[in-house]
Design a protein around this motif. Structure first.
Motif, mmCIF file in Angstrom:
data_model
loop_
_atom_site.group_PDB
_atom_site.id
_atom_site.type_symbol
_atom_site.label_atom_id
_atom_site.label_comp_id
_atom_site.label_asym_id
_atom_site.label_seq_id
_atom_site.Cartn_x
_atom_site.Cartn_y
_atom_site.Cartn_z
ATOM 1 N N GLY A 134 0.817 -1.209 0.000
ATOM 2 C CA GLY A 134 0.000 0.000 0.000
ATOM 3 C C GLY A 134 0.851 1.259 0.000
ATOM 4 N N THR A 135 1.898 1.263 0.811
ATOM 5 C CA THR A 135 2.798 2.419 0.854
ATOM 6 C C THR A 135 3.483 2.625 -0.486
ATOM 7 O OG1 THR A 135 3.199 2.076 3.219
ATOM 8 C CG2 THR A 135 4.793 3.426 2.018
ATOM 9 N N TYR A 136 3.907 1.534 -1.094
ATOM 10 C CA TYR A 136 4.582 1.629 -2.389
ATOM 11 C C TYR A 136 3.644 2.201 -3.453
ATOM 12 C CZ TYR A 136 6.936 0.344 -6.708
ATOM 13 O OH TYR A 136 7.525 0.389 -7.940
ATOM 14 N N ILE A 137 2.403 1.753 -3.455
ATOM 15 C CA ILE A 137 1.437 2.248 -4.442
ATOM 16 C C ILE A 137 1.227 3.750 -4.283
ATOM 17 C CG2 ILE A 137 -0.980 2.167 -5.143
ATOM 18 C CD1 ILE A 137 -0.946 -0.824 -4.547
ATOM 19 N N VAL A 138 1.087 4.204 -3.032
ATOM 20 C CA VAL A 138 0.901 5.643 -2.788
ATOM 21 C C VAL A 138 2.109 6.430 -3.289
ATOM 22 C CG1 VAL A 138 0.694 7.407 -0.990
ATOM 23 C CG2 VAL A 138 -0.662 5.307 -0.831
ATOM 24 N N VAL A 139 3.308 5.937 -2.962
ATOM 25 C CA VAL A 139 4.537 6.621 -3.385
ATOM 26 C C VAL A 139 4.658 6.626 -4.907
ATOM 27 C CG1 VAL A 139 7.053 6.461 -3.377
ATOM 28 C CG2 VAL A 139 5.789 6.191 -1.248
ATOM 29 N N ARG A 140 4.367 5.486 -5.501
ATOM 30 C CA ARG A 140 4.487 5.345 -6.959
ATOM 31 C C ARG A 140 3.509 6.269 -7.679
ATOM 32 N NH1 ARG A 140 4.693 5.847 -11.347
ATOM 33 N NH2 ARG A 140 4.946 4.412 -13.091
ATOM 34 N N VAL A 141 2.281 6.304 -7.240
ATOM 35 C CA VAL A 141 1.273 7.148 -7.881
ATOM 36 C C VAL A 141 1.610 8.624 -7.683
ATOM 37 C CG1 VAL A 141 -1.152 7.844 -7.834
ATOM 38 C CG2 VAL A 141 -0.555 5.423 -7.725
ATOM 39 N N SER A 142 2.118 8.974 -6.511
ATOM 40 C CA SER A 142 2.461 10.370 -6.225
ATOM 41 C C SER A 142 3.583 10.861 -7.128
ATOM 42 C CB SER A 142 2.874 10.523 -4.755
ATOM 43 O OG SER A 142 1.813 10.155 -3.893
ATOM 44 N N ALA A 143 4.547 9.985 -7.436
ATOM 45 C CA ALA A 143 5.680 10.382 -8.279
ATOM 46 C C ALA A 143 5.290 10.533 -9.742
ATOM 47 C CB ALA A 143 6.813 9.373 -8.145
ATOM 48 N N GLY A 144 4.273 9.789 -10.176
ATOM 49 C CA GLY A 144 3.810 9.886 -11.556
ATOM 50 C C GLY A 144 4.877 9.500 -12.562
ATOM 51 N N GLU A 145 5.015 10.316 -13.616
ATOM 52 C CA GLU A 145 5.952 10.007 -14.692
ATOM 53 C C GLU A 145 7.408 10.185 -14.281
ATOM 54 O OE1 GLU A 145 4.919 12.360 -18.024
ATOM 55 O OE2 GLU A 145 2.987 11.345 -18.385
ATOM 56 N N LYS A 146 7.636 10.813 -13.138
ATOM 57 C CA LYS A 146 9.010 11.030 -12.684
ATOM 58 C C LYS A 146 9.595 9.796 -12.006
ATOM 59 C CE LYS A 146 8.375 16.008 -12.025
ATOM 60 N NZ LYS A 146 8.425 17.138 -11.055
ATOM 61 N N TRP A 147 8.779 8.770 -11.796
ATOM 62 C CA TRP A 147 9.270 7.553 -11.145
ATOM 63 C C TRP A 147 10.312 6.868 -12.018
ATOM 64 C CZ3 TRP A 147 9.053 6.240 -6.332
ATOM 65 C CH2 TRP A 147 9.311 4.924 -5.937
ATOM 66 N N PRO A 148 11.379 6.319 -11.425
ATOM 67 C CA PRO A 148 12.438 5.683 -12.219
ATOM 68 C C PRO A 148 11.906 4.581 -13.125
ATOM 69 C CG PRO A 148 13.120 5.930 -9.944
ATOM 70 C CD PRO A 148 11.664 6.285 -9.984
ATOM 71 N N GLN A 149 12.418 4.550 -14.337
ATOM 72 C CA GLN A 149 12.053 3.518 -15.294
ATOM 73 C C GLN A 149 12.997 2.317 -15.167
ATOM 74 O OE1 GLN A 149 9.199 3.822 -17.255
ATOM 75 N NE2 GLN A 149 9.010 5.507 -15.781
ATOM 76 N N PRO A 150 12.584 1.135 -15.665
ATOM 77 C CA PRO A 150 13.424 -0.069 -15.531
ATOM 78 C C PRO A 150 14.858 0.110 -16.011
ATOM 79 C CG PRO A 150 11.242 -0.682 -16.279
ATOM 80 C CD PRO A 150 11.277 0.824 -16.259
ATOM 81 N N HIS A 151 15.059 0.856 -17.116
ATOM 82 C CA HIS A 151 16.427 1.018 -17.630
ATOM 83 C C HIS A 151 17.268 1.912 -16.717
ATOM 84 C CE1 HIS A 151 14.220 4.471 -19.359
ATOM 85 N NE2 HIS A 151 15.365 5.122 -19.194
ATOM 86 N N ASP A 152 16.596 2.754 -15.900
ATOM 87 C CA ASP A 152 17.334 3.607 -14.966
ATOM 88 C C ASP A 152 17.812 2.824 -13.747
ATOM 89 O OD1 ASP A 152 16.963 5.929 -16.495
ATOM 90 O OD2 ASP A 152 14.979 6.257 -15.626
ATOM 91 N N THR A 153 17.031 1.870 -13.318
ATOM 92 C CA THR A 153 17.335 1.121 -12.090
ATOM 93 C C THR A 153 17.796 -0.306 -12.379
ATOM 94 O OG1 THR A 153 14.976 0.579 -11.929
ATOM 95 C CG2 THR A 153 15.759 2.468 -10.657
ATOM 96 N N HIS A 154 18.012 -0.613 -13.674
ATOM 97 C CA HIS A 154 18.494 -1.939 -14.081
ATOM 98 C C HIS A 154 17.578 -3.046 -13.562
ATOM 99 C CE1 HIS A 154 22.252 -0.386 -15.788
ATOM 100 N NE2 HIS A 154 22.213 0.489 -14.816
ATOM 101 N N ILE A 155 16.286 -2.811 -13.708
ATOM 102 C CA ILE A 155 15.300 -3.838 -13.390
ATOM 103 C C ILE A 155 15.268 -4.851 -14.529
ATOM 104 C CG2 ILE A 155 12.809 -4.247 -13.337
ATOM 105 C CD1 ILE A 155 13.796 -3.515 -10.664
ATOM 106 N N ASN A 156 15.389 -6.113 -14.199
ATOM 107 C CA ASN A 156 15.402 -7.176 -15.202
ATOM 108 C C ASN A 156 14.023 -7.822 -15.244
ATOM 109 O OD1 ASN A 156 15.861 -9.573 -16.715
ATOM 110 N ND2 ASN A 156 18.030 -9.495 -16.181
ATOM 111 N N ILE A 157 13.206 -7.371 -16.184
ATOM 112 C CA ILE A 157 11.826 -7.869 -16.262
ATOM 113 C C ILE A 157 11.798 -9.358 -16.582
ATOM 114 C CG2 ILE A 157 9.636 -7.642 -17.498
ATOM 115 C CD1 ILE A 157 10.235 -4.710 -17.884
ATOM 116 N N LEU A 158 12.698 -9.815 -17.443
ATOM 117 C CA LEU A 158 12.733 -11.238 -17.799
ATOM 118 C C LEU A 158 13.032 -12.092 -16.571
ATOM 119 C CD1 LEU A 158 12.663 -13.504 -19.867
ATOM 120 C CD2 LEU A 158 15.086 -13.056 -20.354
#
Length: 345
Positions: free
Chosen positions: A30-54
């Motif tokens: 719940g906290t993450y969702i609130v933070v994520r929605v509040s940041a909107g488009e400014k939230w880090p994208q997968p390529h910025d944080t090296h998130i490996n979706i696969l």
């Protein structure tokens, strides 16, 4: 007469426990969702944080299959096919190890790129300061070799303003502080030129960062040049400020240097500001870390049943069932974490 819910006490206890676990992870999610929605488009994208979706998708598949193997293990226990139950439990254990292995691979990637809470530069100014700190650490690490190996003797080895002049004297033909093999001394003497150059490059950048003066706006990047230029400024004028792109290009040039570039490339990260990066990293490690701990607990529960070996019998039926309930919960939590952390980013 027995009153209450007609289910075994261990199962009731497990459901009550899972109720507290649901509240535990609901607070995180719940906290993450609130933070994520509040940041909107400014939230880090997968390529910025090296998130490996696969990797995340693979782990999702692994956990779903492991839930199936748990169901098969419990069904075999109910039919008194204990050998089959053990095999299915082993399948679950192997899949759990695979899950943690992939998660370890992902964590290693975060460490390699310094995507860690409190270590991510979120603005260009922070990125420049981080480059300065990491370069200084490289310089100090290389220069410390000369005092550690008694090439030079200095009561204050951390004071580079006194160490470097001594190193220059040694490079120009001075004798080492302690007697050493001539070939080794020659090797140190040759390397000293490279380390002095590296120090000068870092010092130039550091002083321009402190003064916030452009590196390329002046004909010379030496500290004295912009100080002299500053004295000649008309009232109200100022020298051009240091820019992020200048520092980025300056660092790239240092990494391309054949003499010391490898050391710089290994220990100085390419500057890349990531707005909300530390907040993301905190949420990511908090939620996936606690989930990984729950996976380990589930492995311990299955491990205790497997430890019985051929002695596994109907007395362990409730244990396997309750462990399976716990494991399904662990699987369900990941079903929520995967889209939130990997896809919704």
């Amino acid at each position: 007469m027995k009153m209450g819910i007609p289910i075994p006490n261990p199962k009731l206890g497990m459901w009550l426990f899972l109720g507290t676990e649901i509240m535990f992870f609901t607070a995180f999610i719940g906290t993450y969702i609130v933070v994520r929605v509040s940041a909107g488009e400014k939230w880090p994208q997968p390529h910025d944080t090296h998130i490996n979706i696969l990797a995340g998708a693979t782990n999702t598949f692994v956990l779903i299959v492991s839930s199936f193997s748990v169901v098969m293990a419990h069904a075999a226990m109910g039919e008194k096919r204990f050998e089959s139950a053990r095999k299915w439990l082993w399948v679950t254990m192997v899949l759990a190890v695979v899950f943690l292995g992939i998660k370890g691979f992902e964590y290693n990637g975060k460490f390699n790129y310094d995507i860690l809470p409190g270590r991510i530069a979120e603005t260009p100014t922070q990125a420049i300061s981080k480059v300065d700190r990491e370069l200084e650490a490289v310089v100090r690490g290389r220069l410390s070799m000369y005092t550690n190996e008694a090439v030079i003797s200095n009561p204050r080895p951390d004071d580079l303003s006194t160490v470097v002049p001594q190193l220059q004297t040694f490079h120009q033909g001075g004798e080492p502080a302690e007697e050493m093999d001539a070939e080794l001394a020659a090797e140190f003497r040759q390397r000293a030129a490279t380390d002095i150059e590296l120090f000068q490059k870092w010092k130039t950048l550091h002083e321009h960062i402190v003064a916030n003066v452009s590196l390329i706006a002046l004909k010379s990047a030496e500290i004295s040049s912009y100080r002299a230029a500053r004295n000649e400024l008309a009232e109200g004028d100022r020298l051009p400020e240091l820019s992020f792109n200048e520092v980025k290009a300056y660092l790239a040039d240092m990494k391309a240097n054949e003499s010391y570039g490898a050391s710089v490339a290994a220990d100085v990260f390419d500057p890349q500001p990531v707005l909300y990066g530390n907040l993301f990293a905190s949420c990511y490690f908090l939620m996936t870390g606690f989930h990984a701990i729950h996976v380990l607990v589930g492995m311990i529960l299955f491990g205790l049943a497997l430890y019985q070996g051929t002695q596994l019998n109907e007395r362990w039926d409730n244990w396997v069932e309750n462990s399976g309930l716990y494991w399904h919960f662990v699987d369900l939590v990941w079903i929520f974490l995967f889209p939130l952390l990997y896809i919704a980013s």
